[in-house]
Design an enzyme around this catalytic site. Structure first.
Site, PDB file in Angstrom:
ATOM      1  N   GLU A 107       0.832  -1.205   0.000  1.00  0.00           N
ATOM      2  CA  GLU A 107       0.000   0.000   0.000  1.00  0.00           C
ATOM      3  C   GLU A 107       0.868   1.258   0.000  1.00  0.00           C
ATOM      4  OE1 GLU A 107      -2.934  -0.394  -0.778  1.00  0.00           O
ATOM      5  OE2 GLU A 107      -2.976  -2.552  -0.390  1.00  0.00           O
ATOM      6  N   HIS A 110       1.772   2.197  -3.453  1.00  0.00           N
ATOM      7  CA  HIS A 110       0.800   3.058  -4.140  1.00  0.00           C
ATOM      8  C   HIS A 110       0.998   4.521  -3.751  1.00  0.00           C
ATOM      9  CE1 HIS A 110      -1.299  -0.160  -6.032  1.00  0.00           C
ATOM     10  NE2 HIS A 110      -1.744  -0.706  -4.906  1.00  0.00           N
TER      11      HIS A 110
END
Length: 238
Positions: A107, A110
């Protein structure tokens, strides 16, 4: 389909596309769940939680405007570019396992993409509204066009184009997800959060997760193919 009388029931062979897509999606989901559960029992040598690892990784890249938050659910982890938040599920946020750290790092990948203006991420974000509209409105429009004018009518074609946007979204998602995982593994090694063997475990977790996106793309393509076969023929000329 049912034609009645002597014809009896007619099996639509295009349902095989739906079945294949469902099987692929379920298999990929089962794989990621079992792999995550396996390596969620392996504690990292650093003893860092998923949240601590995420903050360390973000700071190592000079990213200080992204918050790390806890969200409910299992494997509900995601990065939200609108609020600049890395949202980690209960099984990741406070866990010290190599699986949790890998997911948290993904994550963060990202967030790094967002920070550097990664083109596929920008493209995916741009087509999200159209893809959402397409996935919900395509079938009603296709059916309406088919019942009004038959296969190959303008409305049917518009519906197929709209559904193609969902395929495009799934296609663009692949490089976004694979790149985030690659960034995660490389950075975890560079920062020293995980050792070589632990990185091997993390690759397996993220690799299994990547299969869910591949399966989603395959299922969507198969569904589009089914719609084209059923409704995309030449327009009837009665």
């Amino acid at each position: 389909m049912y034609y009645g009388g002597m014809m009896g029931y007619y099996f639509d062979p295009t349902w095989i596309f739906v079945i294949i897509g469902a099987v692929l999606s379920m298999a990929a989901s089962a794989r990621v769940t079992s792999t995550f559960n396996k390596y969620s029992k392996v504690r990292s040598m650093s003893g860092m939680t998923g949240a601590e690892a995420a903050k360390r990784l973000l700071n190592s890249q000079g990213i200080y405007d992204v918050q790390v938050r806890s969200v409910s659910g299992k494997l509900s982890d995601h990065y939200d570019p609108r609020t600049k938040t890395v949202n980690l599920s209960d099984s990741v946020y406070g866990s010290t396992s190599v699986a949790a750290i890998g997911v948290a790092a993904h994550e963060c990948g990202h967030a790094m993409q967002d920070n550097t203006g990664y083109v596929p991420l920008r493209l995916r974000g741009a087509i999200v509204p159209a893809a959402n509209i397409g996935s919900h409105a395509a079938l009603p429009i296709i059916l309406l066009g088919f019942f009004i004018s038959g296969a190959g009518s303008p409305l049917v074609n518009i519906g197929l184009i709209l559904f193609s946007l969902a395929v495009l979204f799934q296609l663009v998602t692949l490089p976004v997800e694979f790149n985030a995982s690659r960034r995660a593994v490389v950075l975890l090694g560079q920062v020293g959060i995980l050792g070589d063997e632990e990185l091997s475990h993390t690759r397996k977790v993220l690799g299994a997760a990547a299969l869910t996106y591949v399966a989603a793309l395959a299922a969507t393509v198969l569904q589009l193919l089914r719609l084209v076969i059923l409704f995309g023929g030449r327009r009837d000329n009665d």
